[in-house]
Design an enzyme around this catalytic site. Structure first.
Site, PDB file in Angstrom:
ATOM      1  N   TRP A  46      -1.875   7.485  -0.825  1.00  0.00           N
ATOM      2  CA  TRP A  46      -2.914   6.473  -0.985  1.00  0.00           C
ATOM      3  C   TRP A  46      -3.651   6.823  -2.439  1.00  0.00           C
ATOM      4  O   TRP A  46      -4.218   6.609  -2.742  1.00  0.00           O
ATOM      5  CB  TRP A  46      -3.863   6.424  -0.598  1.00  0.00           C
ATOM      6  CG  TRP A  46      -3.481   6.322   1.222  1.00  0.00           C
ATOM      7  CD1 TRP A  46      -3.222   5.387   2.063  1.00  0.00           C
ATOM      8  CD2 TRP A  46      -3.702   7.162   2.481  1.00  0.00           C
ATOM      9  NE1 TRP A  46      -3.084   5.476   3.017  1.00  0.00           N
ATOM     10  CE2 TRP A  46      -3.056   6.621   3.835  1.00  0.00           C
ATOM     11  CE3 TRP A  46      -3.471   8.614   2.729  1.00  0.00           C
ATOM     12  CZ2 TRP A  46      -2.557   7.289   4.810  1.00  0.00           C
ATOM     13  CZ3 TRP A  46      -3.336   9.356   3.751  1.00  0.00           C
ATOM     14  CH2 TRP A  46      -2.602   8.731   4.454  1.00  0.00           C
ATOM     15  N   HIS A  47      -2.195   7.203  -2.926  1.00  0.00           N
ATOM     16  CA  HIS A  47      -2.567   7.990  -4.700  1.00  0.00           C
ATOM     17  C   HIS A  47      -2.056   7.288  -5.684  1.00  0.00           C
ATOM     18  O   HIS A  47      -2.084   7.525  -6.833  1.00  0.00           O
ATOM     19  CB  HIS A  47      -2.294   8.752  -4.849  1.00  0.00           C
ATOM     20  CG  HIS A  47      -2.642  10.594  -4.329  1.00  0.00           C
ATOM     21  ND1 HIS A  47      -2.196  11.623  -4.035  1.00  0.00           N
ATOM     22  CD2 HIS A  47      -3.681  10.338  -3.096  1.00  0.00           C
ATOM     23  CE1 HIS A  47      -2.670  12.560  -3.317  1.00  0.00           C
ATOM     24  NE2 HIS A  47      -4.197  11.361  -2.385  1.00  0.00           N
TER      25      HIS A  47
END
Length: 583
Positions: A517-518
């Site tokens: 989720w980066h």
């Protein structure tokens, strides 16, 4: 009698407290309302007659500190498409971390999306943004990152503590994390840097936004630092586009159109002061999407969807990147406490190692899971991501009940590639702001990323086999062989099957790639925004969030994104007011 009455009162209030913990009412502001009197439902917005010095689109990790800072001196409107986090137990408690990410409903605090690569992902849909749905790990960016983006290091070092003093805690270091730390040092990820927020080569443990009771403290709480007389926060306000005044030589933002949860549309307008601005802080998916919906982007793409072109910029939505993550399962024969990320190994291989554990302790639970839903789906057989159909995912969920309990008792070593060279793009599918755009990350399209993944997986397996982990997990060879056999029979990738075969490890990387989720990019500095984050080609419009990054800062970006909100808020105030800025 008095004693019984006191006891009854005590039990009654205990019952009320327990009920309040079990209650999930995303539209309620709970007991925290007195701290945030400026938060209102968008359907209560009075149209007409009021304008703002700043309109911030997106109440996330950057938007909340930005709005709070700007409100010290100016009238600010903050628009958030989701609800509030304060009374949502799936958001507020560490033990429920996985539930929000697994919730696919429209009311969820996270909005599911799948990239065209086939990797399942999430974007925040709640006040506080990613800080309301993430694993809570807090660590600063590499100093080289700060220098590369050209930020004022003195102001950066003032902005980080502003965040930390309000919502960051030192975690209670869990036994699993200690074993992980010792194993990292044992395989050469050194030196040991102890507890620090700083990004330093070696092994360390860092901060968390979960307190000692397992309660999450999000970027939304930074709004408590705002001037309550100058800030208005509207929740359930879905911005559909930025409005522009095109009467001059250069188009300039004049306001926004947003929709409330009942479907009614409203306009919010900027004041007549030429220095007033709309600021997009909608994240790496939302901000480039909003520019495109508003007519700023590639002319040919906009015309296909009948969007009036405000400014032709072919770079909007380009350079999208996501740090690929792969996971190694670590079984244990002992009872372990649930922990998310606390320790990290920062290597010179260009990979970071982290670990989580303690989910799915009940053998009979139908909801038995590993907690990190993307990590679990990443172990989906040898089906390449692009072939992970909805039917394939459902079949996995059904078949996992037949796996031995050992598969769900343990944790993961997570290997993340730093600064991936593989990039993709973002494009609109339609003109509905509530729908996800089409996003492509092109995982491992650059060979260097794949090389680093193989090196990271080998290092992760060394960590798993370290004496510190084997002594802690108490897993014997028989159990390990059982898991390996299970991996073959059930066609799941719990662990790599051929550690000495580079081609096999490359396939493992491709087959089990997941997100951490980066993701970032889409509004790069020098291409979409200038060094001050102003949108190129139009006036009174900025972008302040991770969409402007060409790499994800540090091992985990939330600290830097929250700092960025504060940093840009102070910069804007100082540009406008000089020493008179009240920050």
């Amino acid at each position: 009698m008095a004693f019984l009455l006191s006891l009854f009162r005590y039990l009654f209030f205990c019952l009320l407290f327990c009920l309040s913990l079990c209650k999930e009412d995303p539209e309620s502001f709970s007991a925290d309302f007195h701290r945030y009197p400026f938060i209102r439902d968008a359907s209560d917005f009075p149209d007409g007659g009021h304008s703002y010095d700043y309109i911030v689109v997106g109440g996330g990790t950057a938007g909340c500190p930005l709005a709070a800072t700007l409100s010290r001196n100016f009238n600010v409107l903050l628009l958030e498409r989701g609800g509030v986090p304060f009374s949502n137990v799936n958001v507020s408690f560490l033990r429920n971390f996985h539930l929000t990410l697994a919730d696919l409903s429209k009311e969820s605090a996270s909005q599911f999306f799948s990239s065209t690569d086939g990797v399942l992902n999430s974007r925040a849909r709640i006040l506080g943004g990613g800080s309301s749905i993430n694993a809570g790990f807090y660590t600063r960016a590499n100093p080289e990152f700060i220098r590369k983006v050209g930020w004022d290091e003195k102001l950066v070092n003032e902005s980080y503590p502003w965040v930390e003093n309000q919502i960051v805690r030192r975690p209670s270091f869990a036994p699993w994390q200690r074993a992980f730390r010792d194993s990292l040092l044992d395989v050469g990820v050194s030196p040991y840097n102890g507890f620090t927020y700083d990004h330093i080569y070696g092994t360390k443990f860092s901060g968390t936004i979960f307190d000692r009771f397992g309660r999450r403290h999000t970027a939304a709480e930074l709004l408590a630092s705002a001037n309550p007389r100058k800030l208005t926060v509207l929740v359930y306000a879905t911005v559909e586009k930025v409005l522009f005044d095109t009467s001059g030589k250069q188009p300039k933002a004049s306001g926004v159109v947003f929709k409330d949860k009942r479907g009614y549309r409203h306009q919010a307008l900027l004041s007549n002061d030429i220095r007033s601005e709309v600021v997009l802080s909608s994240g790496a998916i939302g901000s480039p999407q909003m520019l495109l919906l508003s007519g700023v982007g590639p002319k040919a793409d906009l015309e296909k969807l009948n969007i009036p072109v405000v400014f032709d910029n072919v770079n909007v939505g380009k350079g999208m990147s996501d740090n690929p993550m792969n996971a190694i399962f670590v079984p244990t024969n002992r009872s372990i406490k649930q922990t998310l990320i606390q320790s990290v190994g920062i290597t010179k291989l260009g990979v970071y190692l982290e670990s989580s554990c303690g989910f799915g302790q009940s053998k009979d639970s139908i909801r038995c899971h590993h907690g990190i839903v993307s990590a679990e789906i990443g172990q989906l057989s040898t089906i390449p991501p692009k072939q992970r159909t909805q039917e394939a995912v459902q079949a996995y969920v059904k078949n996992k009940r037949n796996l031995p309990f050992e598969v769900f008792r343990g944790g993961f070593i997570l290997e993340k590639i730093a600064s991936p060279l593989s990039t993709g793009d973002l494009k609109l599918i339609n003109t509905d702001a509530e729908d996800n755009p089409s996003v492509t990350f092109n995982y491992f399209s650059h060979p260097h990323d794949l090389d680093r993944c193989v090196a990271g997986i080998r290092l992760a397996m060394q960590v798993v086999q370290s004496k510190y982990f084997t002594e802690f997990t108490q897993v014997d060879r028989q159990t390990t062989e059982k898991l390996l056999n299970t991996s073959v029979q059930a066609n799941v990738n719990l662990i790599p099957k051929h550690m000495n075969d580079t081609a096999s490890l490359e396939q493992f990387c491709r087959d089990t790639v997941i997100t951490i989720w980066h993701y970032h990019g889409g509004c790069h500095v020098g291409k979409v925004v200038d060094r001050e984050n102003r949108v190129i080609g139009v006036g009174r419009l900025r972008v302040v969030d991770g969409s402007t990054f060409s790499e994800s800062p540090g091992t985990n970006p939330q600290a830097t994104v929250m700092m960025m909100g504060r940093y840009m808020g102070v910069k804007i105030l100082r540009e406008r007011l000089g020493r008179a800025a009240g920050v």
